[in-house]
Design an enzyme around this catalytic site. Structure first.
Site, mmCIF file in Angstrom:
data_model
loop_
_atom_site.group_PDB
_atom_site.id
_atom_site.type_symbol
_atom_site.label_atom_id
_atom_site.label_comp_id
_atom_site.label_asym_id
_atom_site.label_seq_id
_atom_site.Cartn_x
_atom_site.Cartn_y
_atom_site.Cartn_z
ATOM 1 N N ARG A 50 92.569 41.588 181.301
ATOM 2 C CA ARG A 50 93.842 41.647 181.239
ATOM 3 C C ARG A 50 94.266 42.917 180.401
ATOM 4 N NH1 ARG A 50 93.458 40.091 176.058
ATOM 5 N NH2 ARG A 50 90.549 39.617 176.231
ATOM 6 N N TYR A 102 118.280 29.779 183.068
ATOM 7 C CA TYR A 102 117.510 28.923 183.909
ATOM 8 C C TYR A 102 117.080 28.060 183.046
ATOM 9 C CZ TYR A 102 112.597 27.396 185.504
ATOM 10 O OH TYR A 102 111.470 26.671 185.130
ATOM 11 N N ASP A 175 118.309 38.792 183.020
ATOM 12 C CA ASP A 175 117.572 37.821 184.174
ATOM 13 C C ASP A 175 118.419 38.318 185.442
ATOM 14 O OD1 ASP A 175 115.850 36.205 186.000
ATOM 15 O OD2 ASP A 175 116.051 34.763 184.487
ATOM 16 N N LYS A 200 110.305 34.355 193.083
ATOM 17 C CA LYS A 200 111.334 33.885 194.049
ATOM 18 C C LYS A 200 111.548 35.154 194.455
ATOM 19 C CE LYS A 200 111.889 31.045 190.279
ATOM 20 N NZ LYS A 200 111.538 29.917 190.963
HETATM 21 C C1 PLP Z 1 116.703 33.024 187.115
HETATM 22 C C2 PLP Z 1 115.232 32.352 187.200
HETATM 23 N N1 PLP Z 1 114.488 33.240 185.751
HETATM 24 C C3 PLP Z 1 113.418 32.292 185.308
HETATM 25 C C4 PLP Z 1 112.891 31.448 186.327
HETATM 26 C C5 PLP Z 1 111.586 31.481 185.792
HETATM 27 O O1 PLP Z 1 110.069 31.830 186.543
HETATM 28 P P1 PLP Z 1 108.798 30.890 186.749
HETATM 29 O O2 PLP Z 1 109.300 30.084 187.359
HETATM 30 O O3 PLP Z 1 108.274 32.688 187.861
HETATM 31 O O4 PLP Z 1 108.149 31.113 185.538
HETATM 32 C C6 PLP Z 1 113.156 30.939 187.483
HETATM 33 C C7 PLP Z 1 111.969 30.199 187.728
HETATM 34 O O5 PLP Z 1 113.548 28.440 188.459
HETATM 35 C C8 PLP Z 1 114.379 31.280 187.553
HETATM 36 O O6 PLP Z 1 115.226 30.623 188.515
#
Ligand code: PLP
Length: 379
Positions: A50, A102, A175, A200
């Site tokens: 961990r 998101y 992000d 992604k």
């Molecule tokens: C731009 C973006 N940031 C963060 C996330 C969150 O990621 P996760 O689904 O891997 O937790 C997503 C998920 O769709 C996303 O599209």
């Protein structure tokens, strides 16, 4: 010797070779515990899974290089990576975040985060003035922006946002899930932390949930984030780490293909009789095209949205008629996906009801265009 280009580093997974066997593909490191030295030290750097594992070390080392950072941490998901940044803040701290982001993270920031005394103001992330106006000197500790931002693909000027953050001794976190290091390197533009849903493009095959953070410097805040990962335990599984490293090796090829196809699809559907709008930063009439052209190299990403004439039901029906585009959430995989975004995000979404989000994969672009043409023809 001239340093290798990022695409070369990715393709060879930093050129790793197993010293004992000469294998060029890393093994699966499944051990959860490591031998202590006779003098009570842990010289290998590993003690308990961990806290850290050679399984994470490989994608973390590669991502550090690709993002030109000082260190990286992988997480169990993109949400675990993003939330670790907020959990490293202190009660009383203030955050400026983009309205368009998101949706699940926005929802979390509107709810749980407030409960432990961190306040968040949401602004138009494509407006440098709006970001600057929301900063409270001495109180704002973090500016959080997503660019290109889901699902309108608005763009934040990263260099300008970094300047605003640093004027007030705040940090800028980006992000960069949709841009990937192939198209934008936020740390080079002044950001302090870059975040990815590695679910992604970084993994790219819709078979791993993962997240990552890369930092510009290993400071006190990064130490707190590292402790959040250790103590919350939101670590990546070892097989997922192995798959992520494998996915990263084809990142550049995949993203280049997705960008080319997305640009072609966007241009094809501009002015289409059944399409009210095409949202894609690679189109000259996208409101943030100039910033995107400045800060994205080699393409504008594999994500776009179309607004279908006739409203929500027409959009849902169009998605229902696609055969090649898969009706599914998520993005950044090798297969193309279509999604009626307002159905997912619910009330308060910035997504217009007639919007379909398209994640462009690596299929033949003519097939993708034909399938969408046929689906639209039935509206
Ligand atoms: C731009 C973006 N940031 C963060 C996330 C969150 O990621 P996760 O689904 O891997 O937790 C997503 C998920 O769709 C996303 O599209």
């Amino acid at each position: 010797m001239k340093p290798y280009q990022p695409a070369t580093l990715a393709a060879q997974g930093l050129g790793w070779i197993d010293e004992a066997t000469k294998a060029i593909v890393p093994p699966l490191h499944v051990s959860t515990t490591y031998i202590r030295d006779a003098d009570n030290q842990y010289r290998s750097g590993y003690s308990y899974g961990r806290n850290g594992s050679p399984a994470f070390a490989q994608p973390e080392a590669l991502l550090t290089q690709l993002e030109c950072g000082a260190a990286a941490l992988t997480f169990a998901s993109g949400m675990a990576a993003a939330s670790a940044v907020f959990l490293a803040l202190k009660p009383g701290d203030h955050v400026v975040a983009s309205q368009v982001m998101y949706w699940a993270l926005r929802k979390w920031l509107q709810g749980a985060v407030k409960e432990w005394g961190v306040s968040v103001d949401f602004v138009d992330g494509s407006s440098t003035d709006a970001i600057a106006a929301a900063v409270i000197p001495g109180k704002t500790k973090l500016i959080w922006m997503e660019t290109p931002a889901n699902p309108l693909w608005s763009i934040t000027d990263i260099a300008a946002a970094a300047e605003i953050a640093h004027r007030s001794e705040a940090r800028l976190a980006i992000d960069s899930t949709v841009a990937t290091p192939v198209l934008t390197r936020p740390l080079e533009l002044g950001a302090d932390i870059v975040m990815h849903s590695a679910t992604k493009y970084l993994n790219g095959h819709s078979d791993v949930i993962a997240g990552a953070l890369v930092t510009f410097r290993q400071d006190e805040f990064w130490k707190r984030i590292t402790e959040v990962r250790i103590n919350n335990g939101a670590i990546l599984g070892t097989f997922e780490a192995w798959l992520l490293q494998r996915g990263l090796r084809t990142l550049y090829l995949r993203v280049e293909r997705c960008c080319c196809s997305a640009q072609a699809i966007a241009e094809h559907f501009v002015g289409h009789p059944r399409v009210a709008a095409v949202l894609y930063p690679g189109l000259p009439d996208h409101p943030n095209h100039a910033i995107a052209a400045r800060q994205m190299q080699g393409g504008f990403g594999g994500m776009l949205s179309i607004c279908v004439k006739g409203g929500a039901q027409a959009a849902i029906d169009t998605a229902a008629r696609t055969r090649l585009w898969k009706r599914a959430t998520s993005l950044g995989g090798v297969e193309s996906l279509v999604e009626h975004r307002a159905s997912v995000e619910g009330p308060g979404t910035p997504a217009p009801p007639e919007l379909l989000r398209l994640s462009v994969g690596i299929e033949d672009v003519a097939d993708l265009i034909d399938d969408l043409e046929e689906a639209l023809a039935g509206t």
